[in-house]
Design an enzyme around this catalytic site. Structure first.
Site, short mmCIF file in Angstrom:
data_model
loop_
_atom_site.label_atom_id
_atom_site.label_comp_id
_atom_site.label_asym_id
_atom_site.label_seq_id
_atom_site.Cartn_x
_atom_site.Cartn_y
_atom_site.Cartn_z
N ARG A 160 0.76 -1.10 -0.29
CA ARG A 160 0.13 -0.07 0.17
C ARG A 160 0.92 1.35 0.01
O ARG A 160 1.85 1.42 0.71
CB ARG A 160 -1.02 0.09 1.36
N TYR A 171 -1.26 -3.65 -6.96
CA TYR A 171 -1.12 -4.31 -5.89
C TYR A 171 -1.99 -4.43 -5.10
O TYR A 171 -3.01 -3.38 -4.83
CB TYR A 171 -0.12 -3.65 -4.81
N LYS A 173 -9.57 -2.50 1.97
CA LYS A 173 -9.32 -1.36 2.58
C LYS A 173 -10.09 -0.06 2.27
O LYS A 173 -10.43 0.63 2.91
CB LYS A 173 -7.83 -1.14 2.68
N HIS A 188 -10.42 -2.26 11.67
CA HIS A 188 -9.31 -3.43 11.13
C HIS A 188 -9.08 -4.30 12.24
O HIS A 188 -8.26 -4.21 12.89
CB HIS A 188 -8.12 -2.24 11.00
N SER A 216 -1.20 -3.50 10.54
CA SER A 216 -0.91 -4.48 9.31
C SER A 216 0.32 -5.29 9.67
O SER A 216 1.41 -4.75 10.14
CB SER A 216 -0.60 -3.41 8.49
N CYS A 238 0.96 -7.51 11.75
CA CYS A 238 1.06 -7.46 13.48
C CYS A 238 0.42 -8.82 14.06
O CYS A 238 0.10 -8.74 15.27
CB CYS A 238 0.77 -6.29 14.09
N ASP A 250 -9.11 -9.81 9.09
CA ASP A 250 -8.75 -8.33 8.78
C ASP A 250 -9.97 -7.24 9.10
O ASP A 250 -9.48 -6.09 9.46
CB ASP A 250 -8.30 -8.36 7.39
N ARG A 296 1.88 -12.15 -0.62
CA ARG A 296 0.75 -12.65 0.01
C ARG A 296 -0.14 -13.68 -0.68
O ARG A 296 0.30 -14.01 -1.98
CB ARG A 296 -0.24 -11.30 -0.02
P1 GTP Z 1 -2.33 -7.69 7.53
O1 GTP Z 1 -2.83 -8.65 6.70
O2 GTP Z 1 -1.23 -6.93 7.09
O3 GTP Z 1 -3.54 -6.81 8.19
O4 GTP Z 1 -1.73 -8.39 8.89
P2 GTP Z 1 -1.95 -9.22 10.14
O5 GTP Z 1 -2.33 -8.32 11.17
O6 GTP Z 1 -3.10 -10.26 9.65
O7 GTP Z 1 -0.67 -10.06 10.31
P3 GTP Z 1 -0.27 -11.82 10.21
O8 GTP Z 1 -1.08 -12.38 11.14
O9 GTP Z 1 -0.17 -12.08 8.89
O10 GTP Z 1 1.15 -11.63 11.20
C1 GTP Z 1 2.29 -11.02 10.18
C2 GTP Z 1 3.46 -11.43 10.92
O11 GTP Z 1 3.67 -11.29 12.30
C3 GTP Z 1 4.19 -12.74 10.50
O12 GTP Z 1 5.44 -12.68 10.08
C4 GTP Z 1 3.97 -13.54 11.62
O13 GTP Z 1 4.88 -14.48 11.81
C5 GTP Z 1 4.16 -12.59 12.88
N1 GTP Z 1 3.37 -12.80 14.13
C6 GTP Z 1 2.01 -13.07 14.33
N2 GTP Z 1 1.66 -13.42 15.38
C7 GTP Z 1 2.74 -13.42 16.07
C8 GTP Z 1 2.93 -13.64 17.54
O14 GTP Z 1 2.31 -14.20 18.29
N3 GTP Z 1 4.21 -13.65 17.99
C9 GTP Z 1 5.43 -13.09 17.02
N4 GTP Z 1 6.43 -13.02 17.62
N5 GTP Z 1 5.18 -12.99 15.77
C10 GTP Z 1 3.70 -13.23 15.47
C1 SPV Z 2 -3.05 -4.41 5.41
O1 SPV Z 2 -1.96 -4.03 5.02
O2 SPV Z 2 -3.34 -4.19 6.69
C2 SPV Z 2 -3.44 -5.59 4.70
C3 SPV Z 2 -3.05 -5.86 3.55
O3 SPV Z 2 -4.28 -6.16 5.41
S1 SPV Z 2 -3.47 -4.82 2.11
O4 SPV Z 2 -4.99 -5.21 1.73
O5 SPV Z 2 -2.72 -4.40 1.41
O6 SPV Z 2 -4.07 -3.64 2.88
MN MN Z 3 -5.16 -5.47 7.14
#
Ligand code: GTP
Ligand code: SPV
Ligand code: MN
Length: 588
Positions: free
Chosen positions: A71, A199, A208, A228, A250, A252, A279, A372
């Site tokens: 983004r 993207y 979003k 979110h 994002s 996290c 999400d 992704r």
């Molecule tokens: P978006 O799709 O961007 O909104 O992200 P999201 O919040 O769904 O994040 P996602 O669950 O895909 O996690 C992103 C990163 O955080 C990955 O590299 C995971 O390995 C890491 N991660 C997720 N949960 C944990 C946790 O409990 N501990 C640690 N250390 N890392 C974590």
């Molecule tokens: C984020 O960045 O929080 C996502 C992926 O969930 S995107 O659709 O690119 O915003």
């Molecule tokens: Mn997101």
């Protein structure tokens, strides 16, 4: 062939057609036959690469332009008539000026191309919660991705009927020129315009752009909330399912928490977790005075790197069929995909995310850090039986969280709703690869909505406070941090499945089943309130994870005040009072 007589739609499609001048216009009816035809067309041009049909049936690899992988927050605009309605956290331009600028870029942008008309629904078609949109695009990748992420096709047009109540979205890849890339929202016109990107987060306009930026504005006007947030159902050994929403910035951990697998000791006792969303949550007040959540999406657009059979087997399983992978490694030996953190066996004969020959021993990354997967929600082994529920699920707890190496403790509970709004408003997190720009710098990201709030953040906080007044039985609000590190920079908390240990305490607090101690920040578990059986975490480490460093927090308060200052009199008085109260407690 037009699929509707709705003049509000046909007139707008005709106007946009005259602007972007495509060679032809194709309406997407949602049939598998039409989608399959489009996939074949995209395979012929290389836009999609068909993967191994035995190992990954119905799966494709897609690569976005190397300059177009995340983004672009610096080029994302909220164009309300008045700048103060966009507020200090959004880029703004006068709508007329922006339309003029965009129309110049769009003029003839689809010459020689096909324009696809995608009717889509956020939410179950025909449900009270559903909102509809039409996306015009010159990208087959967008069509086939929207077919996974949303409900599309003729049924949506039938649900819109002859109404003018739908969100207009125009997307063109144009030249993929990063200097002319714009992601623009006109909340007063229910219109989204995205140009010069391919993207996902910039071009899958239901996500979003609509479900957060436009929907947050709709929610403010109609007494609901677009957030979110993940939505997770936790089933205890008694068979009761309790639901939590979690707002983390994002990349996290939302997808990971949403698909959590309980630790062995919990599984043995009968604990189970169910995914409703990973999400986005749309939240409304139920007749019972509780907050009810639906996931308006129909698929997962998840971060690939780090997703493994160990970290998130449910997400991995969801990607085994009918999935589109973007910017991952192409394993040429068996025509499958790979990314860092999938396993310890990077393919020897492979291409990196850019499509270049890749030597896994040369130290370079094979997959882009923001690569992704786009997978249908129904593929997920732990998808909730309530996923398609029309009224959604009742929320017991809201959990805020971010990446903080120091400062934020593992978990704490707010004292009440307004204090919880304060806790969300002061969220800060280290930036990730989900957006272009520097990675790893701490920035304020209130409610994980900084990049997604479609109006003034001060008004948004006020909306949260107002919603609390209307909820006779509001969820309890918590903050978590899975990312505290020790002196050596190692994560002190195991995270992933073990996060259930914290969520268990959170849910018990909501039903008056667990104890707590009061700290400057709110309520925290005593070390013995968190079940550490089989976690490998010592009581001593847990105590350390829960510690509140007053000196760091006083510095944090100064940062919060500075951040709040930019909102002027838009800052709700409740939040001004909360920061005073926190500082006073820390100074005692
Ligand atoms: P978006 O799709 O961007 O909104 O992200 P999201 O919040 O769904 O994040 P996602 O669950 O895909 O996690 C992103 C990163 O955080 C990955 O590299 C995971 O390995 C890491 N991660 C997720 N949960 C944990 C946790 O409990 N501990 C640690 N250390 N890392 C974590
Ligand atoms: C984020 O960045 O929080 C996502 C992926 O969930 S995107 O659709 O690119 O915003
Ligand atoms: Mn997101």
């Amino acid at each position: 062939m037009k699929l509707t007589d709705n003049v509000h739609i046909t007139k707008w499609v005709d106007e946009m057609t005259a602007l972007v001048k495509p060679e032809k216009v194709v309406w997407i009816d949602g049939s598998e036959a039409q989608l399959e035809e489009l996939r074949h067309e995209a395979m012929a041009t290389g836009e999609l690469i068909k993967l191994n049909e035995e190992k990954l049936p119905g799966c494709y690899l897609h690569r976005s332009d190397p300059n177009d992988v995340a983004r672009v927050e610096g080029r994302t605009f909220i164009c309300s008539k008045r700048q103060e309605d966009a507020g200090p956290t959004n880029n703004w331009m006068d709508p007329q000026e922006m339309y003029k600028k965009l129309y110049e870029i769009y003029d003839g942008a689809m010459a020689g191309r096909t324009m696809y008309v995608i009717p889509y629904s956020m939410g179950v078609v025909g449900s009270d919660f559903a909102k509809y949109g039409i996306e015009l695009t010159d990208s087959i990748y967008v069509v086939v991705s929207m077919a996974i992420m949303t409900r599309i096709g003729k049924a949506v047009l039938d649900a819109i009927g002859d109404s003018a109540d739908y969100i207009k979205g125009l997307h063109s890849k144009a030249e993929l020129d990063p200097e002319k890339r714009y992601i623009v929202h006109f909340p007063e016109d229910n219109t989204i315009m995205s140009v010069n990107s391919g993207y996902g987060g910039n071009v899958l306009l239901g996500k979003k752009c609509f479900a957060l930026r436009i929907a947050s504005t709709l929610g403010r006007n109609e007494d609901w909330m677009a957030e979110h947030m993940l939505i997770l159902g936790v089933e205890n050994p008694q068979g009761e399912v309790r639901y939590v929403c979690g707002a983390f910035p994002s990349a996290c951990g939302k997808t990971n928490l949403a698909m959590l697998i309980p630790p062995e000791a919990y599984r043995e006792k009968g604990w189970k977790c169910w995914t409703v969303g990973d999400d986005i949550a749309w939240l409304r007040i139920g007749e019972d005075g509780r907050l009810w959540a639906v996931n308006p999406e129909n698929g997962f657009f998840g971060v690939a790197p780090g997703t493994s059979a160990k970290s998130n087997p449910n997400a991995l399983a969801a990607t085994k069929k009918n999935t589109i992978f973007t910017n991952v490694v192409h394993n040429l030996d068996d025509n499958t995909v790979w990314w860092e953190g999938m396993d310890k066996n990077p393919p020897k004969n492979a291409e990196n995310w850019k499509g270049e020959p890749w030597d896994c021993t040369d130290g370079s990354k094979g997959a882009h850090p923001n690569s992704r997967f786009t997978a249908p929600a129904i593929n997920c082994p732990c998808i909730s039986s309530e996923f398609e529920s029309k009224q959604g699920v009742p929320i017991s707890a809201i959990i805020f969280g971010g990446r903080r190496a120091k400062t934020a403790p593992l978990v704490y509970q707010s004292r009440n709703w307004d204090h919880g709004v304060f806790v969300g408003s002061i969220m800060a997190s280290e930036t990730t690869a989900a957006a272009t720009g520097q990675v790893g710098v701490v920035r304020r990201d209130p409610m994980a909505m900084r990049p997604f709030c479609g109006y003034n953040m001060g008004d948004y906080w006020q909306h949260w406070i107002d919603m609390g007044k209307k909820l006779s039985n509001p969820p309890k609000i918590f903050n978590v941090n899975w990312f505290r590190t020790d002196e050596q920079g190692n994560f002190e908390w195991p995270g992933f499945g073990d996060n259930l240990r914290v969520v268990e305490w959170v849910l018990r607090r909501c039903f008056d089943e667990a104890g707590a101690v009061e700290t400057e920040l709110g309520y925290e578990p005593k070390a013995e309130d968190i079940n550490l059986d089989g976690s490998g975490v010592t009581a001593e480490t847990l105590e350390d994870l829960l510690k509140v460093d007053k000196k760091l927090w006083l510095e944090e308060c100064a940062g919060i005040r500075e951040y709040y200052a930019q909102f002027g009199d838009k800052l709700p008085k409740e939040l001004a009072e909360e920061i005073d109260a926190l500082e006073a407690k820390l100074s005692e």
